[in-house]
Motif scaffolding. Structure first.
Motif, PDB file in Angstrom:
ATOM      1  N   LEU A   6      -5.429  12.314  -3.086  1.00  0.00           N
ATOM      2  CA  LEU A   6      -5.871  11.862  -1.763  1.00  0.00           C
ATOM      3  C   LEU A   6      -6.060  10.338  -1.753  1.00  0.00           C
ATOM      4  O   LEU A   6      -5.638   9.656  -0.818  1.00  0.00           O
ATOM      5  N   GLY A   7      -6.675   9.815  -2.808  1.00  0.00           N
ATOM      6  CA  GLY A   7      -6.850   8.371  -2.914  1.00  0.00           C
ATOM      7  C   GLY A   7      -5.522   7.638  -2.963  1.00  0.00           C
ATOM      8  O   GLY A   7      -5.340   6.602  -2.308  1.00  0.00           O
ATOM      9  N   LEU A   8      -4.567   8.173  -3.707  1.00  0.00           N
ATOM     10  CA  LEU A   8      -3.243   7.570  -3.798  1.00  0.00           C
ATOM     11  C   LEU A   8      -2.537   7.597  -2.439  1.00  0.00           C
ATOM     12  O   LEU A   8      -1.913   6.604  -2.032  1.00  0.00           O
ATOM     13  N   ILE A   9      -2.660   8.703  -1.728  1.00  0.00           N
ATOM     14  CA  ILE A   9      -2.048   8.804  -0.396  1.00  0.00           C
ATOM     15  C   ILE A   9      -2.674   7.777   0.555  1.00  0.00           C
ATOM     16  O   ILE A   9      -1.956   7.100   1.299  1.00  0.00           O
ATOM     17  N   LEU A  10      -3.997   7.644   0.520  1.00  0.00           N
ATOM     18  CA  LEU A  10      -4.649   6.638   1.363  1.00  0.00           C
ATOM     19  C   LEU A  10      -4.155   5.228   1.023  1.00  0.00           C
ATOM     20  O   LEU A  10      -3.941   4.402   1.908  1.00  0.00           O
ATOM     21  N   TRP A  11      -3.989   4.953  -0.266  1.00  0.00           N
ATOM     22  CA  TRP A  11      -3.478   3.649  -0.698  1.00  0.00           C
ATOM     23  C   TRP A  11      -2.074   3.415  -0.137  1.00  0.00           C
ATOM     24  O   TRP A  11      -1.783   2.357   0.416  1.00  0.00           O
ATOM     25  N   LEU A  12      -1.224   4.406  -0.296  1.00  0.00           N
ATOM     26  CA  LEU A  12       0.160   4.270   0.170  1.00  0.00           C
ATOM     27  C   LEU A  12       0.212   4.077   1.689  1.00  0.00           C
ATOM     28  O   LEU A  12       0.927   3.207   2.184  1.00  0.00           O
ATOM     29  N   VAL A  13      -0.553   4.889   2.419  1.00  0.00           N
ATOM     30  CA  VAL A  13      -0.553   4.795   3.882  1.00  0.00           C
ATOM     31  C   VAL A  13      -1.059   3.425   4.325  1.00  0.00           C
ATOM     32  O   VAL A  13      -0.444   2.762   5.153  1.00  0.00           O
TER      33      VAL A  13
END
Length: 185
Positions: A6-13
């Motif tokens: 989830l943290g990685l997805i937030l970073w990417l977004v």
């Protein structure tokens, strides 16, 4: 692992949003847009740290013995490149995207000594983001090479990188991960 993802997805977004949806990002305005990216980025970092620390260690590959020494050197290079992005030294005129390249070097360095699934997700994901960002920027923008600065700027960056390197190594030692052992695990 879900928290890490989830943290990685937030970073990417938060970091790819402006490149992939520039019109929508422009409509947000400068200050609100930067504020949203900052808040999402901070939340992403918190989630990635918590998720990485809580993730079960699932071995995927065994790092080669002695890779820690190469990682130490690469981390110094990564810190130097990160500093170059903020300098007016000669190196700034030679390297496009020094901050993103520092992230790539950082990710590779950590993958050399961490062979578990959570490390692959975290370091591989952030490294892949940096490469994708470089490719997107190169496709969308022409680079105007900055005028070369003086070697003094590069020397200052190196000195700051060495100080930061010492601080980061100290934090790793304090957390129980001595980066100077050469082999981990």
């Amino acid at each position: 692992m879900q928290i890490l993802v989830l943290g990685l997805i937030l970073w990417l977004v938060s970091h790819l949003f402006g490149r992939l949806a520039p019109g929508l990002r422009a409509r947000m305005g400068t200050v609100p847009g930067k504020m949203a990216v900052t808040i999402l980025s901070l939340a992403a970092i918190v989630l990635m740290v918590i998720g990485y620390r809580r993730a079960e260690v699932v071995p995927v590959y065994t790092p080669l013995p002695g890779m820690g020494h190469l990682t130490d050197l690469l981390m110094l290079v990564a810190l130097y490149l990160f500093g170059v992005s903020h300098s007016k030294g000669r190196a700034r005129s030679l390297i496009r995207h020094p901050m993103l390249w520092s992230v790539v070097v950082w990710a590779v360095a950590h993958l050399l000594v961490n062979g578990d699934a959570a490390s692959l997700v975290l370091f591989g994901g952030i490294g892949l983001w940096a490469v994708v960002s470089i490719l997107l920027i190169n496709a969308q923008e022409q680079w105007t090479r900055p005028a070369p600065g003086g070697l003094r700027g590069d020397a200052v960056v190196l000195a700051v990188a060495l100080v930061l390197y010492g601080a980061i190594a100290g934090i790793h030692i304090w957390l129980g991960h001595n980066p100077f052992l050469g082999t981990y695990g």
